[in-house]
Motif scaffolding. Structure first.
Motif, mmCIF file in Angstrom:
data_model
loop_
_atom_site.group_PDB
_atom_site.id
_atom_site.type_symbol
_atom_site.label_atom_id
_atom_site.label_comp_id
_atom_site.label_asym_id
_atom_site.label_seq_id
_atom_site.Cartn_x
_atom_site.Cartn_y
_atom_site.Cartn_z
ATOM 1 N N CYS A 192 -9.096 -16.520 1.383
ATOM 2 C CA CYS A 192 -9.999 -16.444 0.229
ATOM 3 C C CYS A 192 -11.400 -16.139 0.734
ATOM 4 O O CYS A 192 -11.956 -16.899 1.523
ATOM 5 C CB CYS A 192 -9.984 -17.764 -0.541
ATOM 6 S SG CYS A 192 -11.135 -17.812 -1.941
ATOM 7 N N SER A 244 -4.199 -12.556 -0.355
ATOM 8 C CA SER A 244 -5.651 -12.612 -0.486
ATOM 9 C C SER A 244 -6.021 -12.984 -1.920
ATOM 10 O O SER A 244 -5.672 -12.267 -2.862
ATOM 11 C CB SER A 244 -6.255 -11.252 -0.124
ATOM 12 O OG SER A 244 -7.642 -11.255 -0.331
ATOM 13 N N TYR A 245 -6.710 -14.118 -2.071
ATOM 14 C CA TYR A 245 -7.134 -14.593 -3.389
ATOM 15 C C TYR A 245 -8.536 -14.059 -3.665
ATOM 16 O O TYR A 245 -9.445 -14.224 -2.845
ATOM 17 C CB TYR A 245 -7.112 -16.119 -3.434
ATOM 18 C CG TYR A 245 -5.730 -16.665 -3.177
ATOM 19 C CD1 TYR A 245 -4.825 -16.824 -4.212
ATOM 20 C CD2 TYR A 245 -5.323 -16.985 -1.884
ATOM 21 C CE1 TYR A 245 -3.544 -17.294 -3.963
ATOM 22 C CE2 TYR A 245 -4.046 -17.453 -1.637
ATOM 23 C CZ TYR A 245 -3.157 -17.614 -2.680
ATOM 24 O OH TYR A 245 -1.886 -18.071 -2.431
ATOM 25 N N VAL A 246 -8.712 -13.421 -4.822
ATOM 26 C CA VAL A 246 -9.965 -12.745 -5.151
ATOM 27 C C VAL A 246 -10.553 -13.357 -6.420
ATOM 28 O O VAL A 246 -9.856 -13.507 -7.425
ATOM 29 C CB VAL A 246 -9.737 -11.228 -5.342
ATOM 30 C CG1 VAL A 246 -11.056 -10.507 -5.584
ATOM 31 C CG2 VAL A 246 -9.010 -10.636 -4.136
ATOM 32 N N TYR A 268 -11.404 -5.088 -4.651
ATOM 33 C CA TYR A 268 -10.780 -4.415 -3.517
ATOM 34 C C TYR A 268 -9.326 -4.827 -3.372
ATOM 35 O O TYR A 268 -9.000 -6.008 -3.371
ATOM 36 C CB TYR A 268 -11.539 -4.758 -2.238
ATOM 37 C CG TYR A 268 -10.917 -4.186 -1.005
ATOM 38 C CD1 TYR A 268 -10.935 -2.823 -0.780
ATOM 39 C CD2 TYR A 268 -10.301 -5.001 -0.072
ATOM 40 C CE1 TYR A 268 -10.350 -2.278 0.356
ATOM 41 C CE2 TYR A 268 -9.726 -4.471 1.067
ATOM 42 C CZ TYR A 268 -9.752 -3.107 1.271
ATOM 43 O OH TYR A 268 -9.182 -2.577 2.385
ATOM 44 N N ILE A 269 -8.476 -3.842 -3.249
ATOM 45 C CA ILE A 269 -7.073 -4.080 -2.962
ATOM 46 C C ILE A 269 -6.751 -3.302 -1.689
ATOM 47 O O ILE A 269 -6.914 -2.083 -1.637
ATOM 48 C CB ILE A 269 -6.161 -3.632 -4.127
ATOM 49 C CG1 ILE A 269 -6.504 -4.450 -5.372
ATOM 50 C CG2 ILE A 269 -4.700 -3.770 -3.746
ATOM 51 C CD1 ILE A 269 -5.755 -4.047 -6.609
ATOM 52 N N SER A 270 -6.334 -4.017 -0.676
ATOM 53 C CA SER A 270 -6.046 -3.413 0.622
ATOM 54 C C SER A 270 -4.943 -2.366 0.503
ATOM 55 O O SER A 270 -4.023 -2.503 -0.304
ATOM 56 C CB SER A 270 -5.613 -4.496 1.612
ATOM 57 O OG SER A 270 -5.277 -3.918 2.847
ATOM 58 N N VAL A 290 -0.524 -6.827 2.781
ATOM 59 C CA VAL A 290 -1.515 -7.627 2.047
ATOM 60 C C VAL A 290 -1.219 -7.582 0.556
ATOM 61 O O VAL A 290 -1.027 -6.515 -0.025
ATOM 62 C CB VAL A 290 -2.949 -7.097 2.295
ATOM 63 C CG1 VAL A 290 -3.962 -7.910 1.512
ATOM 64 C CG2 VAL A 290 -3.280 -7.127 3.783
ATOM 65 N N GLN A 291 -1.174 -8.771 -0.039
ATOM 66 C CA GLN A 291 -1.023 -8.880 -1.486
ATOM 67 C C GLN A 291 -2.281 -9.540 -2.038
ATOM 68 O O GLN A 291 -2.639 -10.647 -1.630
ATOM 69 C CB GLN A 291 0.197 -9.723 -1.850
ATOM 70 C CG GLN A 291 0.348 -9.894 -3.345
ATOM 71 C CD GLN A 291 1.499 -10.805 -3.710
ATOM 72 O OE1 GLN A 291 2.118 -11.431 -2.851
ATOM 73 N NE2 GLN A 291 1.776 -10.903 -4.996
ATOM 74 N N SER A 292 -2.968 -8.865 -2.955
ATOM 75 C CA SER A 292 -4.157 -9.433 -3.590
ATOM 76 C C SER A 292 -3.764 -10.112 -4.886
ATOM 77 O O SER A 292 -3.003 -9.563 -5.684
ATOM 78 C CB SER A 292 -5.181 -8.334 -3.883
ATOM 79 O OG SER A 292 -5.643 -7.764 -2.676
#
Length: 188
Positions: free
Chosen positions: A9, A115-117, A128-130, A135-137
């Motif tokens: 995060c 990934s917590y956004v 942003y999304i990788s 990677v999972q957003s």
């Protein structure tokens, strides 16, 4: 052998990422979340205070990620010199790319990452999304907290009969009179 999934995060120093860090700690205390901060070297002192306070609350260190570590003049100054001495803008977001996104991608390497956004449901941006397949957003505030727009659409006056019907079917009898009183009051 299964690879461990990293839960991360990002903390910007603003209210949304701070709220997300607190939310994740309270709602998912069993997750070993890695909190990180991409330091541009030109942050306000208040930003560093937020980081310190969050570290105390979270009970763990927030990893500081820096770009241009080998530069003797600091990351922001390094890139402003490299970019021809013009400041970043909405049309040329070199600061975000070079000082935040690229260092983040380097930090996570090729690990499996969730990934917590901290983008709210009522914000008009994607975030942003990788491009990495590892990677999972996830945007918890978009999923778990209604935006002002959704609330307005749901509670619009033309929906009063439907909401009244739902409350009548689903509410406890002892609370139904007060619930219907509130629901039947038109919004102005």
């Amino acid at each position: 052998m299964t690879k461990k999934v990293r839960h991360v995060c990002g903390i910007s120093g603003g209210k949304d990422s701070a709220a997300l860090a607190i939310y994740l700690k309270q709602k998912y205390p069993h997750l070993d979340i890695e909190y990180y901060f991409c330091d541009t070297g030109k942050e306000l002192e208040e930003t560093y205070t937020v980081i310190k306070n969050l570290e105390i609350y979270l009970g763990k260190k927030i990893v500081k990620i820096e770009a241009a570590n080998d530069s003797h003049i600091g990351a922001f100054d390094h890139y402003i010199k490299f970019k021809g001495k013009f400041l970043p803008s909405t049309f040329n977001r070199w600061c975000t790319k070079n000082l935040k996104l690229d260092p983040f991608e380097k930090w996570i390497s090729n690990d499996l990452v969730v990934s917590y956004v901290g983008i709210r449901g009522d914000e008009d941006r994607e975030g942003y999304i990788s491009k990495k397949t590892t990677v999972q957003s996830i945007f918890p505030f978009r999923k778990n907290i209604w935006s002002e727009d959704i609330i307005s659409k749901t509670l619009k006056n033309s929906n009063i009969p439907l909401i009244t019907e739902l409350y009548t079917k689903c509410s406890e009898q002892s609370k139904i009179d007060r619930a219907l009183e509130v629901v039947k009051e038109p919004l102005s």
